[in-house]
Scaffold this active site. Sequence first.
Site, mmCIF file in Angstrom:
data_model
loop_
_atom_site.group_PDB
_atom_site.id
_atom_site.type_symbol
_atom_site.label_atom_id
_atom_site.label_comp_id
_atom_site.label_asym_id
_atom_site.label_seq_id
_atom_site.Cartn_x
_atom_site.Cartn_y
_atom_site.Cartn_z
ATOM 1 N N THR A 13 8.856 -11.904 -1.936
ATOM 2 C CA THR A 13 9.740 -11.709 -3.092
ATOM 3 C C THR A 13 11.104 -12.353 -2.906
ATOM 4 O O THR A 13 11.685 -12.879 -3.855
ATOM 5 C CB THR A 13 9.922 -10.187 -3.332
ATOM 6 O OG1 THR A 13 8.640 -9.641 -3.591
ATOM 7 C CG2 THR A 13 10.834 -9.891 -4.484
ATOM 8 N N ASP A 57 2.430 -14.616 -0.204
ATOM 9 C CA ASP A 57 2.741 -13.209 -0.409
ATOM 10 C C ASP A 57 2.287 -12.537 0.887
ATOM 11 O O ASP A 57 1.204 -12.843 1.393
ATOM 12 C CB ASP A 57 1.917 -12.691 -1.607
ATOM 13 C CG ASP A 57 2.254 -11.246 -1.952
ATOM 14 O OD1 ASP A 57 2.729 -11.016 -3.070
ATOM 15 O OD2 ASP A 57 2.007 -10.355 -1.117
ATOM 16 N N SER A 59 0.960 -9.909 1.561
ATOM 17 C CA SER A 59 -0.334 -9.206 1.517
ATOM 18 C C SER A 59 -1.469 -10.145 1.928
ATOM 19 O O SER A 59 -2.564 -9.691 2.260
ATOM 20 C CB SER A 59 -0.612 -8.671 0.116
ATOM 21 O OG SER A 59 0.419 -7.802 -0.248
ATOM 22 N N THR A 89 7.697 -8.061 2.208
ATOM 23 C CA THR A 89 7.868 -6.798 2.930
ATOM 24 C C THR A 89 6.553 -6.047 3.158
ATOM 25 O O THR A 89 6.481 -5.196 4.038
ATOM 26 C CB THR A 89 8.812 -5.859 2.151
ATOM 27 O OG1 THR A 89 8.272 -5.655 0.843
ATOM 28 C CG2 THR A 89 10.202 -6.429 2.054
ATOM 29 N N ASP A 90 5.534 -6.357 2.341
ATOM 30 C CA ASP A 90 4.329 -5.521 2.367
ATOM 31 C C ASP A 90 3.712 -5.396 3.760
ATOM 32 O O ASP A 90 3.281 -4.321 4.157
ATOM 33 C CB ASP A 90 3.279 -6.062 1.384
ATOM 34 C CG ASP A 90 3.657 -5.769 -0.061
ATOM 35 O OD1 ASP A 90 4.594 -4.974 -0.284
ATOM 36 O OD2 ASP A 90 3.022 -6.339 -0.972
ATOM 37 N N THR A 166 7.906 1.035 9.652
ATOM 38 C CA THR A 166 6.826 1.176 8.689
ATOM 39 C C THR A 166 7.426 1.019 7.294
ATOM 40 O O THR A 166 8.556 1.438 7.064
ATOM 41 C CB THR A 166 6.134 2.549 8.902
ATOM 42 O OG1 THR A 166 4.941 2.571 8.166
ATOM 43 C CG2 THR A 166 6.992 3.730 8.508
ATOM 44 N N GLN A 279 -1.343 10.740 11.803
ATOM 45 C CA GLN A 279 -1.071 10.426 10.391
ATOM 46 C C GLN A 279 0.376 10.738 10.027
ATOM 47 O O GLN A 279 0.867 10.291 8.998
ATOM 48 C CB GLN A 279 -2.010 11.240 9.492
ATOM 49 C CG GLN A 279 -3.463 10.833 9.618
ATOM 50 C CD GLN A 279 -4.397 11.693 8.776
ATOM 51 O OE1 GLN A 279 -3.974 12.364 7.849
ATOM 52 N NE2 GLN A 279 -5.673 11.657 9.102
HETATM 53 N N1 ASP Z 1 4.132 -8.552 -2.267
HETATM 54 C C1 ASP Z 1 5.372 -9.045 -1.734
HETATM 55 C C2 ASP Z 1 5.099 -9.531 -0.325
HETATM 56 O O1 ASP Z 1 4.923 -8.741 0.551
HETATM 57 C C3 ASP Z 1 6.392 -7.997 -1.749
HETATM 58 C C4 ASP Z 1 7.677 -8.362 -1.053
HETATM 59 O O2 ASP Z 1 7.966 -9.501 -0.778
HETATM 60 O O3 ASP Z 1 8.468 -7.465 -0.814
HETATM 61 O O4 ASP Z 1 5.074 -10.711 -0.123
#
Ligand code: ASP
Length: 343
Positions: A13, A57, A59, A89-90, A166, A279
Amino acid sequence: MRPKILIIYTGGTIGMKHDPKSGTLMPFNFLQITQEVPDLQKFDYQLDTLSFEPLVDSSDIMPDFWVQLAETVREHYHLYDGFVVLMGTDTMAYTASALSFMLEDLEKPVILTGSQLPIGILRTDGKENFISAVEIAAAKGPDGRPQVPEVSIFFESQLFRGNRTTKYNAEQFKAFLSPNYPPLAEAGIHIKYNHSFIRYPKSWNRPLKIHTHVCCDLAILKLFPGIQEKTVRGILSIPGLRAIILETYGSGNAPTLSWLIRALQQAIEKGILVYNVSQCYAGSVAMETYATGIRLKEVGVLSGHDITTEAAVAKMILLTGQFSDNKIITEMINQNLRGEITI
Ligand code: ASP
C-alpha cells in the site's frame, strides 16, 4: 561521512497513489520517491533506491521473496550503513522473522516499514513511517556503531524487533504489536533507543552469513473446541510433512483426548516435528503447568516458549530447509537464535 542508506521497494500500500484518471490506487514510479517525500532531502544522507520487479502485494509473498531480499541485502551489505525495506503490511511480520533467521551476524540495521494508507494520500501514515525508518537506519551511537543492528519493523512511532511482531489491526495506523518484547526504539520529539533490549554483536566485524535453504513442508494446526480426529489425522498424514505448528490454548494446553495425544505421538515417532505455540498473543508456553500440557511434553512436543506464530513458521521453514537431522533442528528450535524467544 554521509550515511548511506539503501531503500528497497517491494510493493504494498505504501507505494500507491491515487490515479485521478482511473480513480483507483496505482503503484507510482518509485524513482520519484524523493519528490513524493521531499522531506527526505533534508537529511544529509546518501539515499539510493532499488525497486523489486514485479512489485507485489505482500499477501503474494512466498519464501522465494525472502531469499531475494536476503540476497539483495548481502549484495549491497558492504556498500551501505543501513537498509530500509518498503513493503505491504499483511505478511511483514513473517518476512521480518524470516530475514532475521536468514541473516546471521548482522551488524547493520534492516528496517521494514509500510503503511495503512498510501503515501500519495494526504492523511497517509506512510511518510512518518518512512522518514523515521530512514533516520533510524542511519543512526549511529557515540562509538560510531549502528544504534539498531537488527531486522526490525518501524510502525506508528515504534521500532520493534521484527521476529517479535504480529499484525493485529487492519484498520488503525497502529497495525503491529510486539506483545512479548518491548520496543527497541520510540519516536517522539526525539528518537529514544532502548539499548538494553537491542541485540548487539558480541564482537564486531564478522562477515554476514546468509541462509537461504527453505522447506515449506509445514502445516499449522490450530486447536479449537470440537476439533475432530479425522481433521488432525488428515493434517498429520500430509505426504512429506516435516513439521507442524500446533497452536494450543493458553500456556500451551490441549484437550486431554486420548486420540489426540496418540495421533501426535505417532506423528512424532514418524519424524514429524510438533512445535507448540500459544494462540494467545502474550505470555509463554509452559507445558508443565497443567495436566493438559504435560501430556504433550511427555510425547515429545517442542515448546515454542513465547514465540509468535509468524516467527515459529519462519524458524521452522529455515531450519527444516537447512537440516535433515531432527536432532539438530530440535537443538536449534530450543535455542534463542535471534532474540525471538525469552529463555
Ligand atoms: N495488502 C497490502 C499488502 O500487504 C496491505 C498493505 O500494504 O498494508 O501488500
